[in-house]
Design a protein around this motif. Structure first.
Motif, PDB file in Angstrom:
ATOM      1  N   LEU A 285       0.568  -0.948  -0.461  1.00  0.00           N
ATOM      2  CA  LEU A 285       0.416   0.264   0.257  1.00  0.00           C
ATOM      3  C   LEU A 285       0.856   1.124   0.133  1.00  0.00           C
ATOM      4  O   LEU A 285       1.927   1.308   1.353  1.00  0.00           O
ATOM      5  CB  LEU A 285      -0.730   0.068   0.729  1.00  0.00           C
ATOM      6  CG  LEU A 285      -2.390  -1.118   0.790  1.00  0.00           C
ATOM      7  CD1 LEU A 285      -3.177   0.006   2.205  1.00  0.00           C
ATOM      8  CD2 LEU A 285      -2.817  -0.370  -0.050  1.00  0.00           C
ATOM      9  N   THR A 286       0.331   2.419  -0.914  1.00  0.00           N
ATOM     10  CA  THR A 286       0.589   3.515  -0.958  1.00  0.00           C
ATOM     11  C   THR A 286       0.005   4.585  -0.721  1.00  0.00           C
ATOM     12  O   THR A 286      -1.163   4.181  -1.234  1.00  0.00           O
ATOM     13  CB  THR A 286       1.637   4.002  -2.369  1.00  0.00           C
ATOM     14  OG1 THR A 286       0.787   3.294  -3.191  1.00  0.00           O
ATOM     15  CG2 THR A 286       3.268   3.099  -2.508  1.00  0.00           C
ATOM     16  N   PRO A 287       0.510   5.688  -0.426  1.00  0.00           N
ATOM     17  CA  PRO A 287      -0.866   6.798  -0.240  1.00  0.00           C
ATOM     18  C   PRO A 287      -1.831   6.767  -1.235  1.00  0.00           C
ATOM     19  O   PRO A 287      -1.593   6.779  -2.602  1.00  0.00           O
ATOM     20  CB  PRO A 287      -0.080   8.377  -0.950  1.00  0.00           C
ATOM     21  CG  PRO A 287       0.801   7.643  -0.194  1.00  0.00           C
ATOM     22  CD  PRO A 287       1.571   6.779  -0.412  1.00  0.00           C
ATOM     23  N   PHE A 288      -3.208   7.102  -1.698  1.00  0.00           N
ATOM     24  CA  PHE A 288      -4.563   6.405  -2.351  1.00  0.00           C
ATOM     25  C   PHE A 288      -4.828   7.688  -2.588  1.00  0.00           C
ATOM     26  O   PHE A 288      -5.395   8.105  -1.614  1.00  0.00           O
ATOM     27  CB  PHE A 288      -5.570   5.756  -1.543  1.00  0.00           C
ATOM     28  CG  PHE A 288      -5.426   4.170  -3.010  1.00  0.00           C
ATOM     29  CD1 PHE A 288      -4.842   3.306  -3.265  1.00  0.00           C
ATOM     30  CD2 PHE A 288      -7.170   4.344  -3.316  1.00  0.00           C
ATOM     31  CE1 PHE A 288      -5.656   2.106  -3.379  1.00  0.00           C
ATOM     32  CE2 PHE A 288      -7.429   3.542  -4.056  1.00  0.00           C
ATOM     33  CZ  PHE A 288      -6.391   2.487  -4.175  1.00  0.00           C
ATOM     34  N   VAL A 289      -5.742   7.664  -3.935  1.00  0.00           N
ATOM     35  CA  VAL A 289      -6.002   8.982  -4.010  1.00  0.00           C
ATOM     36  C   VAL A 289      -7.291   8.581  -4.427  1.00  0.00           C
ATOM     37  O   VAL A 289      -7.623   7.016  -5.500  1.00  0.00           O
ATOM     38  CB  VAL A 289      -5.672  10.453  -4.539  1.00  0.00           C
ATOM     39  CG1 VAL A 289      -4.524  10.507  -3.830  1.00  0.00           C
ATOM     40  CG2 VAL A 289      -4.973   9.921  -5.997  1.00  0.00           C
ATOM     41  N   THR A 290      -8.731   9.305  -4.366  1.00  0.00           N
ATOM     42  CA  THR A 290      -9.544   9.093  -5.840  1.00  0.00           C
ATOM     43  C   THR A 290      -9.888   9.639  -7.198  1.00  0.00           C
ATOM     44  O   THR A 290      -9.459  11.309  -6.900  1.00  0.00           O
ATOM     45  CB  THR A 290     -10.706   9.254  -5.165  1.00  0.00           C
ATOM     46  OG1 THR A 290     -11.280  10.770  -4.773  1.00  0.00           O
ATOM     47  CG2 THR A 290     -11.218   7.994  -3.915  1.00  0.00           C
ATOM     48  N   TRP A 291      -9.900   9.134  -8.222  1.00  0.00           N
ATOM     49  CA  TRP A 291     -10.306  10.736  -9.149  1.00  0.00           C
ATOM     50  C   TRP A 291     -11.648  10.360  -9.935  1.00  0.00           C
ATOM     51  O   TRP A 291     -11.788  11.030 -10.779  1.00  0.00           O
ATOM     52  CB  TRP A 291      -9.061  10.087  -9.828  1.00  0.00           C
ATOM     53  CG  TRP A 291      -9.777   8.155 -10.145  1.00  0.00           C
ATOM     54  CD1 TRP A 291      -9.471   6.944 -10.022  1.00  0.00           C
ATOM     55  CD2 TRP A 291     -10.672   7.968 -11.570  1.00  0.00           C
ATOM     56  NE1 TRP A 291      -9.593   5.672 -10.544  1.00  0.00           N
ATOM     57  CE2 TRP A 291     -10.546   6.404 -11.561  1.00  0.00           C
ATOM     58  CE3 TRP A 291     -11.885   8.538 -12.472  1.00  0.00           C
ATOM     59  CZ2 TRP A 291     -11.311   5.467 -11.768  1.00  0.00           C
ATOM     60  CZ3 TRP A 291     -12.465   7.570 -12.769  1.00  0.00           C
ATOM     61  CH2 TRP A 291     -12.872   6.114 -12.931  1.00  0.00           C
TER      62      TRP A 291
ATOM     63  N   GLU B 299     -16.445   6.939 -17.777  1.00  0.00           N
ATOM     64  CA  GLU B 299     -16.072   8.058 -18.834  1.00  0.00           C
ATOM     65  C   GLU B 299     -17.559   9.370 -18.196  1.00  0.00           C
ATOM     66  O   GLU B 299     -17.021  10.271 -18.052  1.00  0.00           O
ATOM     67  CB  GLU B 299     -16.919   7.069 -19.838  1.00  0.00           C
ATOM     68  CG  GLU B 299     -16.422   6.918 -20.753  1.00  0.00           C
ATOM     69  CD  GLU B 299     -17.196   5.970 -21.417  1.00  0.00           C
ATOM     70  OE1 GLU B 299     -18.638   6.300 -22.027  1.00  0.00           O
ATOM     71  OE2 GLU B 299     -16.486   5.388 -22.397  1.00  0.00           O
ATOM     72  N   LYS B 300     -18.108   9.024 -17.434  1.00  0.00           N
ATOM     73  CA  LYS B 300     -19.707   9.991 -16.841  1.00  0.00           C
ATOM     74  C   LYS B 300     -18.365  10.781 -15.813  1.00  0.00           C
ATOM     75  O   LYS B 300     -18.069  12.660 -15.429  1.00  0.00           O
ATOM     76  CB  LYS B 300     -20.481   9.334 -17.008  1.00  0.00           C
ATOM     77  CG  LYS B 300     -21.831   9.498 -17.654  1.00  0.00           C
ATOM     78  CD  LYS B 300     -22.889   8.555 -17.043  1.00  0.00           C
ATOM     79  CE  LYS B 300     -23.874   9.031 -18.006  1.00  0.00           C
ATOM     80  NZ  LYS B 300     -24.648   7.482 -17.556  1.00  0.00           N
ATOM     81  N   ALA B 301     -17.824   9.831 -15.097  1.00  0.00           N
ATOM     82  CA  ALA B 301     -17.245  11.264 -13.258  1.00  0.00           C
ATOM     83  C   ALA B 301     -15.846  11.506 -14.552  1.00  0.00           C
ATOM     84  O   ALA B 301     -15.618  12.582 -13.794  1.00  0.00           O
ATOM     85  CB  ALA B 301     -16.184   9.510 -13.150  1.00  0.00           C
ATOM     86  N   LEU B 302     -15.033  10.838 -15.477  1.00  0.00           N
ATOM     87  CA  LEU B 302     -14.002  11.921 -15.905  1.00  0.00           C
ATOM     88  C   LEU B 302     -14.538  13.138 -16.204  1.00  0.00           C
ATOM     89  O   LEU B 302     -14.366  14.455 -17.027  1.00  0.00           O
ATOM     90  CB  LEU B 302     -12.754  10.893 -17.179  1.00  0.00           C
ATOM     91  CG  LEU B 302     -12.490  10.309 -16.401  1.00  0.00           C
ATOM     92  CD1 LEU B 302     -11.359   9.572 -17.855  1.00  0.00           C
ATOM     93  CD2 LEU B 302     -11.595  10.097 -15.288  1.00  0.00           C
TER      94      LEU B 302
END
Lengths: 198, 475
Positions: free
Chosen positions: B293-299, B329-332
């Protein structure tokens, strides 16, 4: 609560998965202290887009919503159910519901009908090819029917019974007040109470 | 919960201890509720329901209210400017007075986010059933309590009967282990839970109570455990639990509502039995390799759409599942992101440190440690909102507020604040945040706002650099 047996109304295809309760009703609408008057907040961000399905006739008069998997995720806000019902929805069909949303629906008499995702796709195609198609949801038979298509849906037996009878949960529980009192008498004295200590 | 034989899981033990009435046929079980937490947003209609039916609150002494969702975090001595918010808060005060429910209102030393207040008072204890009209009630599971969010009709039900009819949950073990039982530097329990949600998806925990286990969990502090349990709901699980241990008991000892004297010994003896039996079988089990595990972020726009910070914005075209591809697609589009962009290149306008997920003293200490000696980047606004007035007072006693303000961050009063933007703390349309909160849904932090969920360490480093960053980027 009014007993629910069957409902027939225009089906609305909502081609979205993960329809979270912040989309169904954003937090800014949650400041009201009543159970009614939430219809204007329903999907308010998406309704600002004129191509959104509820801005298109005849879907704007729909009462059976057909959505992708994981409908009602996120916040516990029952306002999501109130907003859907205030708008005129009586049934939401999805391939998977968030637990709290499903529970809230059951309390208010909104039917959360779970079908398979392939059946959701069939319904979407049907409703998009023939806008205005009416969908009949039969709680006794646990079926969804539109044109020639009939599919079964899942709902737990107890919820189904309660909705068919239109029974109020609190009333049902209060029949067991003696059991509750007996349980309380057996609770250890060390358990916390909320009375301020200072 | 299915009975797989002699052994029982932690969740099953707590459930069984609260059975008022066992199910007959398709009926649900009736469970007793030990602690009912109430706030202003999801309770007014419930109290109204009681009045309409001529019912009372059965156990006001097991009920506690606080004001958190709507409260401003600036000018807290003035009346709330928004008349609708003010009405909701005043309605709670009236209801609590009428029904005899204890309330910690704005400006009270004990006011704060409901899920920060319960634990810090020592009300949240192992083996209790805890409910609240708020999905992040799962937080309290960090103590080995069975704690879950409920809707307003259920709030009314608990007020009237102190019970809830519930169908049994299934159980899922989330095993988090590393070679030495620790997380790598810069990695926090927030990263663990974001990685878990990305692994099982926002619906993966649906119908389950999660139990977090393994050497990493055993070594976490209570506050770090609360962060993990808090976000169980983002994986679709109503509750997450951790077996109580010496860390739990040390946290509780001496708190206002914790037992004392002989009652303390009796309690600890009972709490030690609250563990999943060796021979118990979970309905499902997953493993997380914490060494990796490394630092995690949401996109994206749901908490399952996350990646290690070292990765790039994903390309939806490479997602096979059609629903997930369309969702990506909608999220981006909503997030205004291009596939292939390194996550570290994403520029933010706002950094929010706070919420029931990461608004506790350890979170503020961690953020302050990173910020100390640095400045918040030009054009970035940073809000630090303590989870409770107690956390605020503690932070000020330690001088953390000075570190934040010296760096150029805003130091606020306690509340839910920008986690959901019910008060004036909101993102403007198109504005982007790095946020220690729990939901990156469209519009969650303000209409048109774009949210990246991060740990307090990543939030602080991001504030300094202006782009999504981890503390190691500051070296």
């Amino acid at each position: 609560m009014e007993p629910f047996t069957t409902h027939t109304g225009i089906g609305v295809p909502l081609r979205r998965s993960n329809v979270d309760t912040d989309q169904i009703i954003p937090a800014v609408y949650l400041k009201r202290v009543t159970r009614t008057g939430f219809a204007d907040g329903l999907f308010s961000a998406w309704r600002a887009d004129e191509s959104f399905v509820l801005n298109i006739e005849p879907f704007s008069r729909g009462s059976v919503l057909v959505a992708g998997p994981d409908f009602g995720t996120g916040s516990s806000r029952e306002h999501a159910v109130w907003a859907l019902m205030d708008y005129g929805f009586r049934v939401v069909i999805s391939s998977r519901f968030a637990d709290i949303f499903r529970g809230n629906s059951a309390k208010q008499g909104l039917i959360a009908a779970q079908v398979t995702q392939p059946d959701v796709e069939l319904l979407w195609k049907l409703l998009e090819n023939e806008p205005g198609t009416e969908v009949t949801v039969d709680l006794r038979e646990k079926t969804v029917q539109a044109k020639d298509l009939t599919v079964g849906f899942e709902i737990d037996d107890y919820t189904r019974w309660r909705l068919l009878e239109g029974l109020d949960d609190i009333g049902l529980t209060l029949r067991h007040t003696d059991d509750i009192a007996a349980f309380e008498a057996g609770r250890p004295a060390r358990l916390p109470v909320t009375t301020p200590v200072r | 919960m299915t009975n797989h034989g002699a052994g029982r899981t932690l969740a099953e033990k707590v459930w069984d201890q609260h059975l008022v009435r066992k199910a007959e046929g398709s009926e649900p079980d009736l469970l007793y509720i030990d602690l009912h937490l109430v706030h202003e947003v999801t309770s007014p209609q419930a109290f109204d329901g009681l009045r309409l039916a001529g019912r009372t609150v059965r156990r006001p002494d097991l009920t506690l209210a606080t004001e958190d969702h709507n409260v401003p975090t600036l000018d807290v001595l003035a009346p709330i400017a928004d008349p609708v918010s003010r009405t909701q808060v005043e309605t709670l005060r009236r209801n609590c007075a009428e029904f005899g429910v204890p309330l910690y209102p704005m400006n009270h030393a004990e006011q704060g986010i409901v899920h920060v207040v319960g634990p810090q008072l020592g009300l949240t204890q192992p083996g209790l059933t805890v409910v609240c009209g708020d999905s992040h009630t799962s937080t309290h599971g960090a103590f080995g309590a069975l704690a879950f969010g409920i809707g307003t009709s259920e709030v009314e039900h608990v007020l009237a009967t102190q019970t809830l009819p519930l169908n049994r949950f299934k159980t899922m073990a989330i095993n988090v282990n590393s070679s030495d039982g620790t997380l790598r530097p810069g990695v926090t329990s927030k990263d663990v839970v974001l990685a878990m949600i990305a692994q099982i998806g926002t619906g993966g925990g649906q119908g389950y109570v999660l139990e977090y286990r393994g050497n990493v969990i055993e070594n976490l502090s209570m506050e770090a455990r609360m962060t993990i349990c808090n976000m169980s709901i983002e994986a679709g699980a109503r509750a997450g639990m951790i077996a109580p241990d010496d860390t739990t008991f040390a946290y509780l000892k001496g708190r206002d509502h914790a037992p004392s004297g002989a009652a303390w010994d009796e309690a600890v003896a009972a709490w030690r039995g609250l563990r999943t039996d060796d021979e118990a079988v979970f309905d499902a089990e997953i493993h997380i390799d914490a060494d990796a595990l490394t630092p995690f972020v949401t996109w994206g726009t749901n908490p399952g759409q996350g990646l290690p910070l070292s990765e790039n914005v994903p390309d939806p075209a490479r997602i096979i599942d059609e629903n997930e591809r369309v969702a990506a697609e909608k999220a981006l589009t909503y997030m205004g992101l291009q596939a292939g962009t390194p996550l570290r290149k994403i520029t933010v306008d706002t950094v929010f440190v706070g919420s029931c997920t990461n608004g506790r003293i350890e979170d503020l200490r961690a953020a302050a440690k990173i910020l100390d000696g640095h400045k918040v980047a030009d054009g970035v606004r940073m809000l630090v909102v303590p989870g409770s007035m107690r956390v605020r007072a503690q932070a000020e006693q330690e001088g953390l507020d000075k570190v934040f303000t010296a760096a150029g961050a805003e130091w606020r009063s306690a509340g839910c604040s920008m986690c959901l933007g019910m008060n004036p703390d909101q993102l403007a349309p198109g504005e982007r945040s790095a946020s220690t909160s729990n939901r990156n849904f469209e519009g969650r932090q303000g209409k048109g706002g774009r949210t990246h969920l991060v740990s307090p360490l990543v939030a602080a480093a991001t504030a300094v650099r202006g782009t999504l960053s981890s503390p190691e980027d500051l070296r």
